[in-house]
Write an enzyme that holds these catalytic residues in place. Structure first.
Site, mmCIF file in Angstrom:
data_model
loop_
_atom_site.group_PDB
_atom_site.id
_atom_site.type_symbol
_atom_site.label_atom_id
_atom_site.label_comp_id
_atom_site.label_asym_id
_atom_site.label_seq_id
_atom_site.Cartn_x
_atom_site.Cartn_y
_atom_site.Cartn_z
ATOM 1 N N GLY A 67 16.354 40.742 52.828
ATOM 2 C CA GLY A 67 17.461 41.267 52.024
ATOM 3 C C GLY A 67 18.668 40.351 51.913
ATOM 4 O O GLY A 67 19.353 40.324 50.899
ATOM 5 N N GLU A 76 23.771 39.055 57.017
ATOM 6 C CA GLU A 76 23.039 40.283 56.689
ATOM 7 C C GLU A 76 23.514 40.826 55.347
ATOM 8 O O GLU A 76 24.687 40.677 54.994
ATOM 9 C CB GLU A 76 23.300 41.355 57.759
ATOM 10 C CG GLU A 76 22.265 41.395 58.853
ATOM 11 C CD GLU A 76 20.924 41.973 58.400
ATOM 12 O OE1 GLU A 76 20.611 41.938 57.198
ATOM 13 O OE2 GLU A 76 20.172 42.440 59.267
ATOM 14 N N ASP A 77 22.626 41.464 54.614
ATOM 15 C CA ASP A 77 23.045 42.132 53.386
ATOM 16 C C ASP A 77 23.739 43.452 53.703
ATOM 17 O O ASP A 77 24.787 43.762 53.160
ATOM 18 C CB ASP A 77 21.860 42.348 52.423
ATOM 19 C CG ASP A 77 20.672 42.992 53.108
ATOM 20 O OD1 ASP A 77 20.589 42.939 54.349
ATOM 21 O OD2 ASP A 77 19.808 43.560 52.418
ATOM 22 N N ASP A 93 23.459 49.144 58.601
ATOM 23 C CA ASP A 93 23.289 50.579 58.388
ATOM 24 C C ASP A 93 23.436 51.280 59.747
ATOM 25 O O ASP A 93 24.550 51.531 60.196
ATOM 26 C CB ASP A 93 21.897 50.755 57.764
ATOM 27 C CG ASP A 93 21.643 52.140 57.223
ATOM 28 O OD1 ASP A 93 22.422 53.048 57.513
ATOM 29 O OD2 ASP A 93 20.638 52.338 56.512
ATOM 30 N N LYS A 144 27.712 50.070 56.004
ATOM 31 C CA LYS A 144 27.510 51.509 55.798
ATOM 32 C C LYS A 144 27.800 52.205 57.129
ATOM 33 O O LYS A 144 26.883 52.666 57.827
ATOM 34 C CB LYS A 144 26.057 51.729 55.361
ATOM 35 C CG LYS A 144 25.824 53.005 54.575
ATOM 36 C CD LYS A 144 24.350 53.328 54.541
ATOM 37 C CE LYS A 144 23.720 53.238 53.190
ATOM 38 N NZ LYS A 144 22.328 53.732 53.189
ATOM 39 N N PHE A 190 21.363 54.984 48.863
ATOM 40 C CA PHE A 190 20.279 54.020 48.929
ATOM 41 C C PHE A 190 20.475 53.024 47.793
ATOM 42 O O PHE A 190 20.468 53.391 46.621
ATOM 43 C CB PHE A 190 18.911 54.705 48.810
ATOM 44 C CG PHE A 190 17.791 53.717 48.923
ATOM 45 C CD1 PHE A 190 17.394 53.237 50.162
ATOM 46 C CD2 PHE A 190 17.168 53.212 47.782
ATOM 47 C CE1 PHE A 190 16.385 52.275 50.267
ATOM 48 C CE2 PHE A 190 16.166 52.253 47.881
ATOM 49 C CZ PHE A 190 15.781 51.797 49.128
ATOM 50 N N ASP A 226 15.951 45.960 48.159
ATOM 51 C CA ASP A 226 14.757 46.364 47.411
ATOM 52 C C ASP A 226 14.444 47.841 47.527
ATOM 53 O O ASP A 226 14.914 48.540 48.415
ATOM 54 C CB ASP A 226 13.545 45.586 47.933
ATOM 55 C CG ASP A 226 13.072 46.112 49.289
ATOM 56 O OD1 ASP A 226 13.917 46.230 50.202
ATOM 57 O OD2 ASP A 226 11.883 46.446 49.425
ATOM 58 N N ARG A 268 15.169 43.206 44.004
ATOM 59 C CA ARG A 268 15.979 42.263 44.784
ATOM 60 C C ARG A 268 16.690 41.275 43.873
ATOM 61 O O ARG A 268 17.765 40.783 44.193
ATOM 62 C CB ARG A 268 15.106 41.471 45.765
ATOM 63 C CG ARG A 268 14.493 42.297 46.893
ATOM 64 C CD ARG A 268 13.929 41.366 47.954
ATOM 65 N NE ARG A 268 12.984 42.020 48.845
ATOM 66 C CZ ARG A 268 13.318 42.642 49.976
ATOM 67 N NH1 ARG A 268 14.572 42.714 50.345
ATOM 68 N NH2 ARG A 268 12.393 43.187 50.745
HETATM 69 C C1 PRP Z 1 17.639 46.023 56.027
HETATM 70 C C2 PRP Z 1 18.833 45.075 56.121
HETATM 71 C C3 PRP Z 1 19.085 44.968 57.596
HETATM 72 C C4 PRP Z 1 18.639 46.320 58.116
HETATM 73 C C5 PRP Z 1 19.842 47.170 58.362
HETATM 74 O O1 PRP Z 1 16.463 45.298 56.170
HETATM 75 O O2 PRP Z 1 18.557 43.821 55.542
HETATM 76 O O3 PRP Z 1 18.332 43.936 58.198
HETATM 77 O O4 PRP Z 1 17.824 46.936 57.115
HETATM 78 O O5 PRP Z 1 19.475 48.419 58.871
HETATM 79 P P1 PRP Z 1 19.921 48.937 60.297
HETATM 80 O O6 PRP Z 1 21.396 48.626 60.463
HETATM 81 O O7 PRP Z 1 19.678 50.437 60.207
HETATM 82 O O8 PRP Z 1 19.090 48.299 61.350
HETATM 83 P P2 PRP Z 1 15.008 45.894 55.793
HETATM 84 O O9 PRP Z 1 14.374 46.430 57.033
HETATM 85 O O10 PRP Z 1 15.160 46.842 54.643
HETATM 86 O O11 PRP Z 1 14.178 44.613 55.383
HETATM 87 P P3 PRP Z 1 14.399 43.579 54.168
HETATM 88 O O12 PRP Z 1 15.712 42.859 54.484
HETATM 89 O O13 PRP Z 1 13.242 42.679 54.225
HETATM 90 O O14 PRP Z 1 14.517 44.364 52.886
#
Ligand code: PRP
Length: 195
Positions: free
Chosen positions: A59, A113-114, A117, A145, A167, A174, A180
């Site tokens: 991400g 990080e994107d 959460d 978030k 979301f 994605d 993406r």
């Molecule tokens: C997303 C995002 C962070 C993580 C955040 O990755 O890029 O790495 O979730 O969530 P958290 O704070 O609840 O741990 P994802 O697992 O969707 O994988 P991706 O980046 O490959 O889309």
């Protein structure tokens, strides 16, 4: 579907951050990171042992590319891929799918990080990176978030505070592998995410 256009944009319900908003914020964030690094290191040090930006795949890849290209300070790239799998005994445990290629010992590291959460991913990553004795460990995340936070993690260079629990797709994020490559961030039409 017509011949040459997939038109991902028609699947978007609401735009949350436009391309212009994102680019303008990321540009400012890059200046913040530059200033921070220039305060911490001499020009000579930066040149000899540049800071390392660590992109958490997948991400963060779009944000990482823009953030670092708006920066003046030379910065090395590395990439980490993890998957979080929560079960009842060890919620949010992180499995490393691809580790860093090089040592971060005694280096200034900026984890990119994107979105943060629950904070589980970042929490585990910071613990793992911290054990590798970096000179400093900093975090830049485009979106915070915080309403869903379970682990207390500090974001040093933040793009936007996302107040609503939405979301989001686009700008690296994605749904089922798609969206993406949208240059803006938005929510998907509800019927598309219904199973
Ligand atoms: C997303 C995002 C962070 C993580 C955040 O990755 O890029 O790495 O979730 O969530 P958290 O704070 O609840 O741990 P994802 O697992 O969707 O994988 P991706 O980046 O490959 O889309």
């Amino acid at each position: 579907m017509n011949n040459h256009k997939y038109d991902l944009e028609t699947d978007i319900e609401r735009t949350i951050y436009t391309e212009e908003e994102i680019q303008s914020r990321v540009k400012k964030l890059a200046k913040e990171v530059d200033e921070y690094l220039e305060n911490e290191m001499s020009r000579r040090e930066i040149w000899k042992r540049p800071p390392i930006a660590v992109c958490i795949l997948r991400g963060a890849s779009v944000f990482m590319a823009d953030l670092t290209r708006y920066m003046d300070v030379p910065i090395e790239y590395d990439f980490m891929s993890v998957s979080t799998y929560g079960d009842a005994t060890e919620p949010g445990e992180v499995r490393v799918l691809k580790d860093l290629d090089r040592s971060i010992n005694d280096r200034i590291v900026i984890v990119v990080e994107d979105i943060v959460d629950t904070g589980e991913t970042l929490h585990h990553l910071l613990k793992a990176f911290g054990a590798r004795t970096p000179r400093q460990l900093k975090v830049s995340a485009l979106l915070d978030k915080s309403s869903r936070r379970k682990k207390n993690v500090e974001i040093d260079f933040k793009g936007f505070d996302l107040e609503e629990d939405l979301f989001l797709v686009g700008y690296g994020m994605d749904y089922a592998g798609k969206y993406r490559n949208l240059p803006f961030i938005g929510t998907l039409k509800e019927e598309l995410t219904e199973q």
